[in-house]
Design a protein around this motif. Structure first.
Motif, PDB file in Angstrom:
ATOM      1  N   LYS A 252       0.829  -1.198   0.000  1.00 40.24           N
ATOM      2  CA  LYS A 252       0.000   0.000   0.000  1.00 40.24           C
ATOM      3  C   LYS A 252       0.871   1.259   0.000  1.00 40.24           C
ATOM      4  O   LYS A 252       1.894   1.312   0.681  1.00 40.24           O
ATOM      5  CB  LYS A 252      -0.902   0.030   1.234  1.00 40.24           C
ATOM      6  N   ARG A 253       0.446   2.241  -0.748  1.00 39.79           N
ATOM      7  CA  ARG A 253       1.073   3.561  -0.705  1.00 39.79           C
ATOM      8  C   ARG A 253       0.516   4.320   0.492  1.00 39.79           C
ATOM      9  O   ARG A 253      -0.648   4.184   0.849  1.00 39.79           O
ATOM     10  CB  ARG A 253       0.791   4.313  -1.999  1.00 39.79           C
ATOM     11  N   LEU A 254       1.352   5.163   1.108  1.00 35.95           N
ATOM     12  CA  LEU A 254       0.951   5.861   2.319  1.00 35.95           C
ATOM     13  C   LEU A 254       1.413   7.305   2.301  1.00 35.95           C
ATOM     14  O   LEU A 254       2.569   7.595   1.977  1.00 35.95           O
ATOM     15  CB  LEU A 254       1.551   5.153   3.543  1.00 35.95           C
ATOM     16  N   THR A 255       0.505   8.213   2.644  1.00 36.25           N
ATOM     17  CA  THR A 255       0.884   9.599   2.910  1.00 36.25           C
ATOM     18  C   THR A 255       0.322   9.978   4.279  1.00 36.25           C
ATOM     19  O   THR A 255      -0.797   9.594   4.631  1.00 36.25           O
ATOM     20  CB  THR A 255       0.352  10.575   1.847  1.00 36.25           C
ATOM     21  N   LEU A 256       1.117  10.733   5.031  1.00 33.37           N
ATOM     22  CA  LEU A 256       0.756  11.133   6.388  1.00 33.37           C
ATOM     23  C   LEU A 256       0.961  12.633   6.543  1.00 33.37           C
ATOM     24  O   LEU A 256       2.042  13.144   6.241  1.00 33.37           O
ATOM     25  CB  LEU A 256       1.624  10.399   7.422  1.00 33.37           C
ATOM     26  N   GLU A 257      -0.066  13.322   7.012  1.00 30.57           N
ATOM     27  CA  GLU A 257       0.072  14.740   7.363  1.00 30.57           C
ATOM     28  C   GLU A 257      -0.294  14.834   8.834  1.00 30.57           C
ATOM     29  O   GLU A 257      -1.454  14.675   9.217  1.00 30.57           O
ATOM     30  CB  GLU A 257      -0.854  15.596   6.484  1.00 30.57           C
ATOM     31  N   LEU A 258       0.737  15.063   9.662  1.00 24.76           N
ATOM     32  CA  LEU A 258       0.591  14.880  11.100  1.00 24.76           C
ATOM     33  C   LEU A 258       0.707  16.195  11.859  1.00 24.76           C
ATOM     34  O   LEU A 258       0.336  17.246  11.360  1.00 24.76           O
ATOM     35  CB  LEU A 258       1.620  13.841  11.572  1.00 24.76           C
ATOM     36  N   GLY A 259       1.225  16.134  13.076  1.00 22.68           N
ATOM     37  CA  GLY A 259       1.222  17.301  13.953  1.00 22.68           C
ATOM     38  C   GLY A 259       2.271  18.336  13.592  1.00 22.68           C
ATOM     39  O   GLY A 259       3.066  18.175  12.675  1.00 22.68           O
ATOM     40  N   GLY A 260       2.266  19.411  14.354  1.00 28.70           N
ATOM     41  CA  GLY A 260       3.236  20.481  14.129  1.00 28.70           C
ATOM     42  C   GLY A 260       3.423  21.330  15.372  1.00 28.70           C
ATOM     43  O   GLY A 260       2.624  21.286  16.304  1.00 28.70           O
ATOM     44  N   LYS A 261       4.496  22.078  15.363  1.00 30.91           N
ATOM     45  CA  LYS A 261       4.778  23.044  16.433  1.00 30.91           C
ATOM     46  C   LYS A 261       5.462  24.224  15.774  1.00 30.91           C
ATOM     47  O   LYS A 261       6.623  24.532  16.018  1.00 30.91           O
ATOM     48  CB  LYS A 261       5.668  22.395  17.501  1.00 30.91           C
ATOM     49  N   GLY A 262       4.704  24.879  14.872  1.00 29.84           N
ATOM     50  CA  GLY A 262       5.277  25.866  13.964  1.00 29.84           C
ATOM     51  C   GLY A 262       5.834  27.091  14.673  1.00 29.84           C
ATOM     52  O   GLY A 262       5.273  27.589  15.652  1.00 29.84           O
ATOM     53  N   ALA A 263       6.961  27.581  14.146  1.00 31.82           N
ATOM     54  CA  ALA A 263       7.595  28.793  14.669  1.00 31.82           C
ATOM     55  C   ALA A 263       7.194  29.997  13.828  1.00 31.82           C
ATOM     56  O   ALA A 263       7.152  29.919  12.600  1.00 31.82           O
ATOM     57  CB  ALA A 263       9.116  28.635  14.656  1.00 31.82           C
ATOM     58  N   ASN A 264       6.887  31.095  14.497  1.00 34.99           N
ATOM     59  CA  ASN A 264       6.605  32.363  13.844  1.00 34.99           C
ATOM     60  C   ASN A 264       7.720  33.322  14.274  1.00 34.99           C
ATOM     61  O   ASN A 264       7.753  33.761  15.431  1.00 34.99           O
ATOM     62  CB  ASN A 264       5.230  32.888  14.287  1.00 34.99           C
ATOM     63  N   ASP A 449      -3.717  27.593  -0.672  1.00 39.64           N
ATOM     64  CA  ASP A 449      -4.146  27.697  -2.054  1.00 39.64           C
ATOM     65  C   ASP A 449      -4.107  26.297  -2.659  1.00 39.64           C
ATOM     66  O   ASP A 449      -3.141  25.557  -2.428  1.00 39.64           O
ATOM     67  CB  ASP A 449      -3.209  28.630  -2.844  1.00 39.64           C
ATOM     68  N   PRO A 450      -5.121  25.904  -3.416  1.00 36.52           N
ATOM     69  CA  PRO A 450      -5.128  24.543  -3.971  1.00 36.52           C
ATOM     70  C   PRO A 450      -3.976  24.280  -4.934  1.00 36.52           C
ATOM     71  O   PRO A 450      -3.632  23.124  -5.173  1.00 36.52           O
ATOM     72  CB  PRO A 450      -6.479  24.452  -4.684  1.00 36.52           C
ATOM     73  N   THR A 451      -3.376  25.326  -5.478  1.00 37.31           N
ATOM     74  CA  THR A 451      -2.278  25.121  -6.423  1.00 37.31           C
ATOM     75  C   THR A 451      -0.935  24.928  -5.729  1.00 37.31           C
ATOM     76  O   THR A 451       0.053  24.638  -6.386  1.00 37.31           O
ATOM     77  CB  THR A 451      -2.156  26.332  -7.371  1.00 37.31           C
ATOM     78  N   SER A 452      -0.893  25.083  -4.418  1.00 38.77           N
ATOM     79  CA  SER A 452       0.370  25.028  -3.680  1.00 38.77           C
ATOM     80  C   SER A 452       0.434  23.766  -2.829  1.00 38.77           C
ATOM     81  O   SER A 452      -0.508  23.468  -2.090  1.00 38.77           O
ATOM     82  CB  SER A 452       0.493  26.270  -2.784  1.00 38.77           C
ATOM     83  N   PRO A 453       1.533  23.021  -2.878  1.00 38.97           N
ATOM     84  CA  PRO A 453       1.631  21.790  -2.089  1.00 38.97           C
ATOM     85  C   PRO A 453       1.781  22.081  -0.599  1.00 38.97           C
ATOM     86  O   PRO A 453       2.326  23.097  -0.194  1.00 38.97           O
ATOM     87  CB  PRO A 453       2.884  21.106  -2.646  1.00 38.97           C
ATOM     88  N   PHE A 454       1.282  21.140   0.214  1.00 42.06           N
ATOM     89  CA  PHE A 454       1.320  21.276   1.661  1.00 42.06           C
ATOM     90  C   PHE A 454       1.754  19.944   2.258  1.00 42.06           C
ATOM     91  O   PHE A 454       1.270  18.888   1.879  1.00 42.06           O
ATOM     92  CB  PHE A 454      -0.074  21.661   2.188  1.00 42.06           C
ATOM     93  N   GLY A 455       2.653  19.987   3.220  1.00 38.57           N
ATOM     94  CA  GLY A 455       3.111  18.770   3.897  1.00 38.57           C
ATOM     95  C   GLY A 455       4.334  19.068   4.721  1.00 38.57           C
ATOM     96  O   GLY A 455       4.831  20.196   4.744  1.00 38.57           O
ATOM     97  N   GLY A 456       4.839  18.050   5.434  1.00 37.51           N
ATOM     98  CA  GLY A 456       5.912  18.310   6.391  1.00 37.51           C
ATOM     99  C   GLY A 456       7.085  17.363   6.303  1.00 37.51           C
ATOM    100  O   GLY A 456       7.183  16.525   5.405  1.00 37.51           O
ATOM    101  N   TYR A 457       7.970  17.538   7.283  1.00 35.23           N
ATOM    102  CA  TYR A 457       9.143  16.697   7.472  1.00 35.23           C
ATOM    103  C   TYR A 457       9.091  16.096   8.874  1.00 35.23           C
ATOM    104  O   TYR A 457       8.271  16.477   9.698  1.00 35.23           O
ATOM    105  CB  TYR A 457      10.429  17.524   7.344  1.00 35.23           C
ATOM    106  N   LYS A 458       9.995  15.164   9.139  1.00 31.51           N
ATOM    107  CA  LYS A 458      10.164  14.564  10.460  1.00 31.51           C
ATOM    108  C   LYS A 458       8.824  14.034  10.981  1.00 31.51           C
ATOM    109  O   LYS A 458       8.110  13.359  10.248  1.00 31.51           O
ATOM    110  CB  LYS A 458      10.811  15.577  11.414  1.00 31.51           C
ATOM    111  N   GLU A 459       8.469  14.343  12.220  1.00 27.71           N
ATOM    112  CA  GLU A 459       7.247  13.794  12.799  1.00 27.71           C
ATOM    113  C   GLU A 459       5.983  14.485  12.297  1.00 27.71           C
ATOM    114  O   GLU A 459       4.882  14.184  12.763  1.00 27.71           O
ATOM    115  CB  GLU A 459       7.310  13.842  14.328  1.00 27.71           C
ATOM    116  N   SER A 460       6.134  15.406  11.360  1.00 27.18           N
ATOM    117  CA  SER A 460       4.961  16.021  10.730  1.00 27.18           C
ATOM    118  C   SER A 460       4.495  15.237   9.509  1.00 27.18           C
ATOM    119  O   SER A 460       3.567  15.656   8.830  1.00 27.18           O
ATOM    120  CB  SER A 460       5.270  17.475  10.343  1.00 27.18           C
ATOM    121  N   GLY A 461       5.156  14.094   9.250  1.00 26.21           N
ATOM    122  CA  GLY A 461       4.676  13.221   8.195  1.00 26.21           C
ATOM    123  C   GLY A 461       5.453  13.320   6.902  1.00 26.21           C
ATOM    124  O   GLY A 461       6.506  13.947   6.832  1.00 26.21           O
ATOM    125  N   TYR A 462       4.893  12.699   5.853  1.00 25.24           N
ATOM    126  CA  TYR A 462       5.534  12.716   4.537  1.00 25.24           C
ATOM    127  C   TYR A 462       4.473  12.624   3.449  1.00 25.24           C
ATOM    128  O   TYR A 462       3.370  12.154   3.669  1.00 25.24           O
ATOM    129  CB  TYR A 462       6.556  11.581   4.401  1.00 25.24           C
TER     130      TYR A 462
END
Length: 476
Positions: A252-264, A449-462
């Motif tokens: 199975k193929r898998l994509t994960l979009e998980l948690g975050g602790k974003g810095a501003n 924006d739907p034209t822009s990709p969204f996702g993370g690194y490390k424990e934020s998924g892949y």
């Protein structure tokens, strides 16, 4: 002179709820084999909204079987142009029913109706329009001259953006020729069930989209079903790990979009009033129930004493209350369980001698409510700086040099988002190049924006959702 805001309530009459909802399998609403139901509550006042069926293993098997049949006999054989017509039709119906859906989302989730009306629903329709446009152009997407769909996609979505996460998952899956079995969150299934009605209204072929309601057991049964080819999950890192273990060793193929602790990050040359607005939006939008929330404010030490009073003054003007009041800025926490987690994690700040501030605001007697909170004197070692609170709580740290800002921003197991506030383009690019985050905003925050990709690194998924990149996860 102080001007009081008169209530501006949105009417609930635009929403017509059924007392009980069945599962949506093979184009029809059908009872769960188990006969079990769960109750959906309005988090703003704890009143009952509806009862929804709980899908068991037999129901999951029925839905996957229907999705497989629809994929092999209809959907994958259809031309991209024809598939695109269905997506365009769904997008238009969503626009036509946007007021109804915005009100229902606020009732089900607790977020302010001005957010569901002005952010969620326009983005939901935009994602279906965008991927409708890709449906007949997949050969030009950069994934080979004749990319093929994977088959049946198992999709599990969270409660913070119920309809928007549905659009992020379903639109690219359908555009690429896959069929879908989707499980909405236990506490927020209602807009997904209305979406099932929209699929009927659009004459979508039976089995192309199936909606299974339920709790964690339903999700586990769907993820573990051998008849699915792709798993897409958005939610907590803990559950993401469990899904990754369940899928490991399969094809199975898998994509994960998980948690975050974003810095501003706010530099000393930033336009401070603009940055204040961005920080407020970054953490208090949707009560902080945002995986990419700017929950850590890193402000340069030389302007901290000027910036923080301005920030608190702005927060004190936020209006907390009825999510259906168009004046409301901060709505209800989604559930009793989430409110308890926010309280528990924020309480550790008191134990660790962190200064805690909230504006004077009256919390409603019923429902799940938490006042906007700012924590100062925070260090990297504090739990509130390390763990995702997923609520309206901002942790403030300071830095002296750009190098220190980047080091502190990257000192987290997560890597989903970041914001940078500066008037110098060179400093912006220097910082963005060194931040380890999937999405970095320049002098703004929470712009999607739907034209822009969204996702993370490390424990934020892949994996990535949105844009051309969002097609890849559904193509073989």
């Amino acid at each position: 002179m102080i001007f009081e805001y008169a209530p501006a309530p949105e009417s609930r009459s635009v929403v017509s709820l059924r007392e009980t909802y069945d599962l949506f399998i093979d184009g029809e609403f059908t009872p769960a084999r188990s006969g079990d139901h769960l109750t959906v509550l309005n988090p703003a006042d704890e009143t009952e909204l509806a009862r929804v069926a709980v899908a068991g293993e037999a129901d999951v098997d029925r839905a996957v079987t229907a999705a497989r049949r629809a994929h092999e006999t209809v959907w994958s054989r259809m031309s991209g142009a024809e598939r695109g017509k269905y997506l365009f039709r769904i997008a238009r119906i969503i626009q036509e029913r946007s007021r109804e859906l915005a009100v229902l989302e606020s009732m089900d989730n607790g977020k302010p109706v001005k957010e569901t009306r002005d952010v969620d629903l326009p983005l939901v329709a935009a994602h279906f329009f965008y991927y409708a446009g890709w449906a007949d152009k997949l050969a030009h997407a950069g994934f080979g001259p004749d990319p093929k769909p994977l088959g049946v996609a198992a999709q599990v979505i969270p409660w913070n953006f119920p309809l928007l996460m549905l659009a992020w998952k379903i639109a690219p899956a359908l555009a690429t020729g896959n069929t879908v079995v989707l499980k909405p969150a236990e506490t927020t299934p209602l807009t997904a069930l209305v979406f099932a009605q929209i699929c009927q209204e659009a004459d979508l072929p039976p089995g192309v989209v199936n909606i299974l309601t339920g709790a964690g057991e339903t999700g586990r049964a769907l993820v573990g079903h051998p008849g699915t080819d792709k798993v897409a999950f958005t939610g907590s890192t803990e559950v993401g790990r469990q899904i990754a273990r369940a899928v490991a060793g399969t094809d199975k193929r898998l994509t994960l979009e998980l948690g975050g602790k974003g810095a501003n990050i706010v530099y000393d040359d930033a336009a401070l009033d603009q940055a204040v607005e961005g920080v407020v939006s970054g953490i208090f939008f949707n009560q902080g129930h945002v995986c990419c929330a700017g929950s850590r404010l890193l402000v340069q030490e030389s302007v901290a004493d000027e910036f923080l009073p301005r920030l608190k003054e702005r927060i004190a003007k936020l209006r907390l209350g009825d999510p259906l009041d168009k004046n409301t800025d901060i709505g209800a926490i989604n559930s009793a369980a989430q409110l308890e987690r926010v309280r528990e994690l924020t309480a550790t700040a008191d134990e660790e001698n962190v200064e805690r501030w909230s504006p004077a605001c009256e919390l409603p007697e019923h429902g799940y409510w938490f006042a906007p909170t700012v924590l100062t004197g925070v260090s990297q070692a504090h739990r509130v700086a390390r763990e995702e609170i997923f609520g309206p709580v901002l942790s403030v740290l300071t830095f002296r040099t750009p190098e220190e800002a980047v080091a502190k921003a990257n000192n987290t197991p997560y890597g989903l988002s970041a914001g940078v506030w500066t008037e110098k383009g060179s400093r912006m690019l220097w910082t963005a190049e060194r931040l380890r985050a999937g999405v970095i905003w320049s002098n703004t925050f929470n712009k999607f924006d739907p034209t822009s990709p969204f996702g993370g690194y490390k424990e934020s998924g892949y994996g990535r959702e949105g844009g051309r990149h969002g097609l890849e996860a559904y193509l073989g």
